[in-house]
Write a protein that holds these residues in place. Structure first.
Motif, PDB file in Angstrom:
ATOM      1  N   TYR A   4      27.467   3.119   2.614  1.00 44.08           N
ATOM      2  CA  TYR A   4      27.967   3.366   3.964  1.00 44.08           C
ATOM      3  C   TYR A   4      26.953   2.903   5.002  1.00 44.08           C
ATOM      4  CZ  TYR A   4      29.843   5.621   8.086  1.00 44.08           C
ATOM      5  OH  TYR A   4      30.340   5.851   9.339  1.00 44.08           O
ATOM      6  N   ILE A   5      25.682   3.231   4.782  1.00 46.72           N
ATOM      7  CA  ILE A   5      24.639   2.828   5.726  1.00 46.72           C
ATOM      8  C   ILE A   5      24.520   1.303   5.779  1.00 46.72           C
ATOM      9  CG2 ILE A   5      22.152   2.888   6.191  1.00 46.72           C
ATOM     10  CD1 ILE A   5      22.193   5.775   5.118  1.00 46.72           C
ATOM     11  N   ILE A   6      24.591   0.672   4.638  1.00 47.98           N
ATOM     12  CA  ILE A   6      24.513  -0.785   4.606  1.00 47.98           C
ATOM     13  C   ILE A   6      25.694  -1.409   5.345  1.00 47.98           C
ATOM     14  CG2 ILE A   6      24.660  -2.794   3.061  1.00 47.98           C
ATOM     15  CD1 ILE A   6      22.818  -1.230   1.158  1.00 47.98           C
ATOM     16  N   GLU A   7      26.858  -0.832   5.205  1.00 51.38           N
ATOM     17  CA  GLU A   7      28.037  -1.347   5.890  1.00 51.38           C
ATOM     18  C   GLU A   7      28.059  -0.994   7.380  1.00 51.38           C
ATOM     19  OE1 GLU A   7      31.497  -0.063   3.758  1.00 51.38           O
ATOM     20  OE2 GLU A   7      30.748  -0.864   1.849  1.00 51.38           O
ATOM     21  N   PRO A   9      25.048  -0.251   9.706  1.00 48.35           N
ATOM     22  CA  PRO A   9      23.634  -0.058  10.037  1.00 48.35           C
ATOM     23  C   PRO A   9      23.400   0.491  11.446  1.00 48.35           C
ATOM     24  CG  PRO A   9      24.175  -2.388  10.026  1.00 48.35           C
ATOM     25  CD  PRO A   9      25.370  -1.662   9.494  1.00 48.35           C
ATOM     26  N   GLU A  10      24.395   0.383  12.309  1.00 52.64           N
ATOM     27  CA  GLU A  10      24.225   0.895  13.669  1.00 52.64           C
ATOM     28  C   GLU A  10      24.018   2.407  13.695  1.00 52.64           C
ATOM     29  OE1 GLU A  10      28.522   0.707  12.660  1.00 52.64           O
ATOM     30  OE2 GLU A  10      26.958  -0.793  12.615  1.00 52.64           O
ATOM     31  N   ILE A  11      24.404   3.104  12.651  1.00 49.38           N
ATOM     32  CA  ILE A  11      24.187   4.557  12.630  1.00 49.38           C
ATOM     33  C   ILE A  11      22.709   4.886  12.572  1.00 49.38           C
ATOM     34  CG2 ILE A  11      26.435   5.050  11.614  1.00 49.38           C
ATOM     35  CD1 ILE A  11      24.973   5.671   8.984  1.00 49.38           C
ATOM     36  N   ILE A  12      21.899   3.998  12.016  1.00 48.37           N
ATOM     37  CA  ILE A  12      20.448   4.226  11.989  1.00 48.37           C
ATOM     38  C   ILE A  12      19.902   4.166  13.407  1.00 48.37           C
ATOM     39  CG2 ILE A  12      18.236   3.312  11.199  1.00 48.37           C
ATOM     40  CD1 ILE A  12      19.676   2.451   8.633  1.00 48.37           C
ATOM     41  N   GLU A  13      20.332   3.181  14.164  1.00 49.60           N
ATOM     42  CA  GLU A  13      19.900   3.067  15.560  1.00 49.60           C
ATOM     43  C   GLU A  13      20.330   4.302  16.358  1.00 49.60           C
ATOM     44  OE1 GLU A  13      20.129  -0.081  19.275  1.00 49.60           O
ATOM     45  OE2 GLU A  13      21.357  -0.431  17.509  1.00 49.60           O
ATOM     46  N   GLU A  14      21.542   4.745  16.140  1.00 50.45           N
ATOM     47  CA  GLU A  14      22.039   5.939  16.834  1.00 50.45           C
ATOM     48  C   GLU A  14      21.218   7.167  16.457  1.00 50.45           C
ATOM     49  OE1 GLU A  14      26.123   8.623  17.110  1.00 50.45           O
ATOM     50  OE2 GLU A  14      26.192   6.648  16.170  1.00 50.45           O
TER      51      GLU A  14
END
Length: 56
Positions: A4-7, A9-14
């Motif tokens: 999911y994170i790989i698909e 990646p914007e969630i890491i920035e958030e």
């Protein structure tokens, strides 16, 4: 979860933005607490100038 994170990646920035905001809020609270705890030392001194009919 990894996929999911790989698909998405914007969630890491958030998440990093949220972490930074929380950190800044905690630092602001700590500074405010320090000022309150030391307010007498910061704002009142025996060496303060007193003019007129000032009584201690």
């Amino acid at each position: 979860m990894r996929d999911y994170i790989i698909e998405n990646p914007e969630i890491i920035e958030e998440a990093l933005g949220v972490l930074q905001t929380r950190s800044q809020e905690a630092e602001a609270k700590a500074r405010a607490s320090a000022v309150v705890a030391e307010q007498d030392a910061l704002f009142q001194s025996e060496d303060d100038l007193a003019m007129g009919n000032h009584r201690r």
